[in-house]
Design a protein around this motif. Structure first.
Motif, PDB file in Angstrom:
ATOM      1  N   THR A 112      -5.952   3.000  -8.986  1.00 62.20           N
ATOM      2  CA  THR A 112      -6.314   1.829  -8.949  1.00 62.20           C
ATOM      3  C   THR A 112      -7.561   1.445 -10.480  1.00 62.20           C
ATOM      4  OG1 THR A 112      -8.213   2.675  -7.731  1.00 62.20           O
ATOM      5  CG2 THR A 112      -6.531   1.723  -6.516  1.00 62.20           C
ATOM      6  N   GLY A 140      -5.159  -2.482   6.165  1.00 63.42           N
ATOM      7  CA  GLY A 140      -3.835  -2.604   5.389  1.00 63.42           C
ATOM      8  C   GLY A 140      -3.075  -3.983   5.759  1.00 63.42           C
ATOM      9  N   TYR A 174       1.280   2.613  -6.605  1.00 59.93           N
ATOM     10  CA  TYR A 174       1.542   3.667  -5.660  1.00 59.93           C
ATOM     11  C   TYR A 174       3.069   4.200  -5.847  1.00 59.93           C
ATOM     12  CZ  TYR A 174      -2.254   2.380  -2.597  1.00 59.93           C
ATOM     13  OH  TYR A 174      -3.590   2.074  -1.999  1.00 59.93           O
ATOM     14  N   GLU A 208      -9.757  -6.074   0.736  1.00 59.82           N
ATOM     15  CA  GLU A 208      -9.308  -6.595   1.974  1.00 59.82           C
ATOM     16  C   GLU A 208     -10.624  -7.065   2.663  1.00 59.82           C
ATOM     17  OE1 GLU A 208      -7.079  -3.491   4.594  1.00 59.82           O
ATOM     18  OE2 GLU A 208      -6.271  -2.616   2.594  1.00 59.82           O
ATOM     19  N   SER A 266      -7.970   1.939   1.207  1.00 53.77           N
ATOM     20  CA  SER A 266      -7.262   0.807   2.288  1.00 53.77           C
ATOM     21  C   SER A 266      -8.333   0.741   3.345  1.00 53.77           C
ATOM     22  CB  SER A 266      -5.985   0.946   2.738  1.00 53.77           C
ATOM     23  OG  SER A 266      -5.032   1.057   1.563  1.00 53.77           O
ATOM     24  N   ASN A 287       1.049  -1.257   0.222  1.00 50.07           N
ATOM     25  CA  ASN A 287       0.038  -0.009   0.008  1.00 50.07           C
ATOM     26  C   ASN A 287       0.953   1.222   0.005  1.00 50.07           C
ATOM     27  OD1 ASN A 287      -2.396  -1.096  -0.150  1.00 50.07           O
ATOM     28  ND2 ASN A 287      -2.596  -1.731   1.977  1.00 50.07           N
ATOM     29  N   ASN A 288       0.292   2.328   0.059  1.00 50.36           N
ATOM     30  CA  ASN A 288       1.064   3.653   0.067  1.00 50.36           C
ATOM     31  C   ASN A 288       2.014   3.723   1.570  1.00 50.36           C
ATOM     32  OD1 ASN A 288      -1.755   4.004   1.488  1.00 50.36           O
ATOM     33  ND2 ASN A 288      -0.815   5.937   2.222  1.00 50.36           N
ATOM     34  N   LYS A 326      -3.571  -1.962  -7.929  1.00 49.62           N
ATOM     35  CA  LYS A 326      -3.327  -0.761  -7.334  1.00 49.62           C
ATOM     36  C   LYS A 326      -1.832  -0.453  -7.479  1.00 49.62           C
ATOM     37  CE  LYS A 326      -6.338  -1.298  -3.430  1.00 49.62           C
ATOM     38  NZ  LYS A 326      -6.341  -1.488  -1.742  1.00 49.62           N
ATOM     39  N   SER A 350      -5.570   7.362   2.468  1.00 51.80           N
ATOM     40  CA  SER A 350      -5.203   6.115   3.046  1.00 51.80           C
ATOM     41  C   SER A 350      -6.560   5.384   3.268  1.00 51.80           C
ATOM     42  CB  SER A 350      -4.437   6.410   4.223  1.00 51.80           C
ATOM     43  OG  SER A 350      -3.155   6.765   3.928  1.00 51.80           O
TER      44      SER A 350
END
Length: 422
Positions: free
Chosen positions: A301, A163, A282, A259, A160, A136-137, A280, A156
């Motif tokens: 995304t 995470g 980043y 998720e 997400s 993720n970021n 995704k 965020s």
């Protein structure tokens, strides 16, 4: 059948790793020395055999007050324990094994992290279990007590959830003191935390998730302990840069951000279940120098494998291309945040975020929005004891059924939190 074979391979590999770690830990431990110590932020630590075996109990508490006022709506107030973490960790130096068990008792599903790791060399670490993913970021790779603001922003939280993922993770580090590269790879269930649901019958949906991240430190590493935060708490003497890129491919997603699972289901022309793929990407950069910090993040995304997809089980209602944004969070966005921490521990921070949906549809899960946040933090004993406050102005596009048009709605959010890490 291919998806199930892939999962069988992952399960077999995981079982082999667990058996290997079991054999590695089965040797008898001769206790020579025993010491116990407690420091705020470091938890209660036990050292055996001069540090060959370590065991630690720690956690943190965040109490929060939140005020939220949206134009045309009644103001809302929140007072709660946002986070109540309890962590148990340990390491065995000779066996090259470590583990972490971490719970947040403020959540309905408290188990967040539960993994065991093996480090064949000093530069390689292989983990298996439920873990905070690095795909993720940048902000999402930090634990909840390490944030620069009172809470995560829209960048965020929109793309997400927690995470966390369940699977296998490979982390490595190469280079010298002046230049470091950190390649990382992950194969996970693609269904987030507790991916098996409430019982063993509630199995995963779709295939696996494949992802990775590569981080570069072209000017060397941060000061010891200063790499775990966005803010420059230790005041880097020389400018330090951490640049990274991450990518993930979720082969069959049935949750808005990949998720979770079972939130929606599609079918093919033969009435079999068929799920879209979620991608995704980043990019981020973190700069620190003499108390100043600057973080920039970008995300995009998109969805794939949409051809021949139907919404209903009888395969009579097709899924049109733009309709996928009704089920998955699709689009792009950026986040810029920075601030300055004085040597006395007083910090002034700012953040600007902007998100743009992929398709201009009123029903899209992701809405066009932007937010500006100002925050003040007082670090009383480093990050272990701190008081944070922030004010956010959020502009979000919403569909007005009365005017039959989109309009921007402004929300004011004020937060105050107190954090104690033990």
């Amino acid at each position: 059948m291919k998806k199930y074979n892939t999962k069988m391979k992952l399960n077999a590999l995981a079982s082999a790793l667990v058996m290997f770690l079991g054999f590695a830990c089965s040797a008898q431990i001769e206790i020579k020395t025993d010491s116990k110590e407690f420091q705020l932020g470091d938890g209660l630590g036990f050292n055996v055999n001069d540090g060959d075996y370590k065991f630690n109990i720690s956690g943190f508490i965040q109490s929060a007050i939140k005020y939220e006022k949206t134009d045309g709506a009644v103001a809302r107030n929140y007072m709660n324990a946002r986070n109540a973490f309890l962590s148990i960790s340990g390491s065995m130096y000779k066996e090259k094994v470590s583990f972490l068990l971490q719970n947040n008792f403020s959540n309905g599903k408290p188990l967040l992290d539960a993994w065991i790791a093996y480090s064949p060399t000093q530069n390689i670490k292989i983990s298996f279990g439920q873990k905070q993913t690095f795909t993720n970021n940048r902000e999402m790779t930090f634990y909840e007590d390490k944030l620069q603001f009172a809470d995560r922003g829209i960048f965020s939280s929109e793309f997400s959830n927690t995470g966390r993922e369940f699977g296998m993770f490979l982390e490595s580090q190469w280079g010298s003191k002046s230049f470091i590269i950190k390649p990382k790879f992950a194969i996970t269930s693609g269904d987030g935390v507790n991916s098996f649901g409430n019982n063993s019958i509630d199995v995963d949906k779709g295939g696996l998730k494949y992802g990775g991240r590569i981080d570069l430190l072209p000017l060397g590493n941060f000061k010891p302990g200063n790499d775990g935060y966005i803010a420059d708490l230790l005041h880097e003497d020389k400018i330090k840069i951490l640049a990274g890129a991450a990518f993930s491919f979720n082969n069959g997603a049935s949750n808005r951000v990949g998720e979770g699972h079972g939130d929606f289901m599609f079918y093919d022309s033969t009435f079999k279940q068929k799920l879209p793929d979620l991608r995704k990407s980043y990019g981020d950069i973190l700069i620190k120098y003499r108390g100043y910090s600057l973080l920039g993040e970008y995300v995009n995304t998109s969805a794939a494998s949409l051809e021949g997809t139907f919404i209903n089980s009888t395969a009579t209602v097709p899924l049109y291309m733009t309709e996928i944004s009704n089920y998955l969070v699709l689009g792009n966005g950026f986040n810029i945040q920075g601030g300055y921490v004085s040597k006395s521990g007083l910090s002034l921070d700012f953040k600007f975020e902007k998100l743009t949906k992929e398709f201009n549809k009123a029903s899209s899960l992701l809405a066009n929005q932007d937010a500006f946040t100002m925050g003040i933090t007082k670090y009383i004993k480093g990050n272990n004891l701190k008081v944070q406050s922030s004010v956010t102005s959020l502009n979000k596009e919403q569909f007005n059924a009365t005017t039959n048009a989109n309009e921007n709605v402004k929300t004011l959010i004020a937060q105050f939190s107190f954090q104690l890490v033990f």
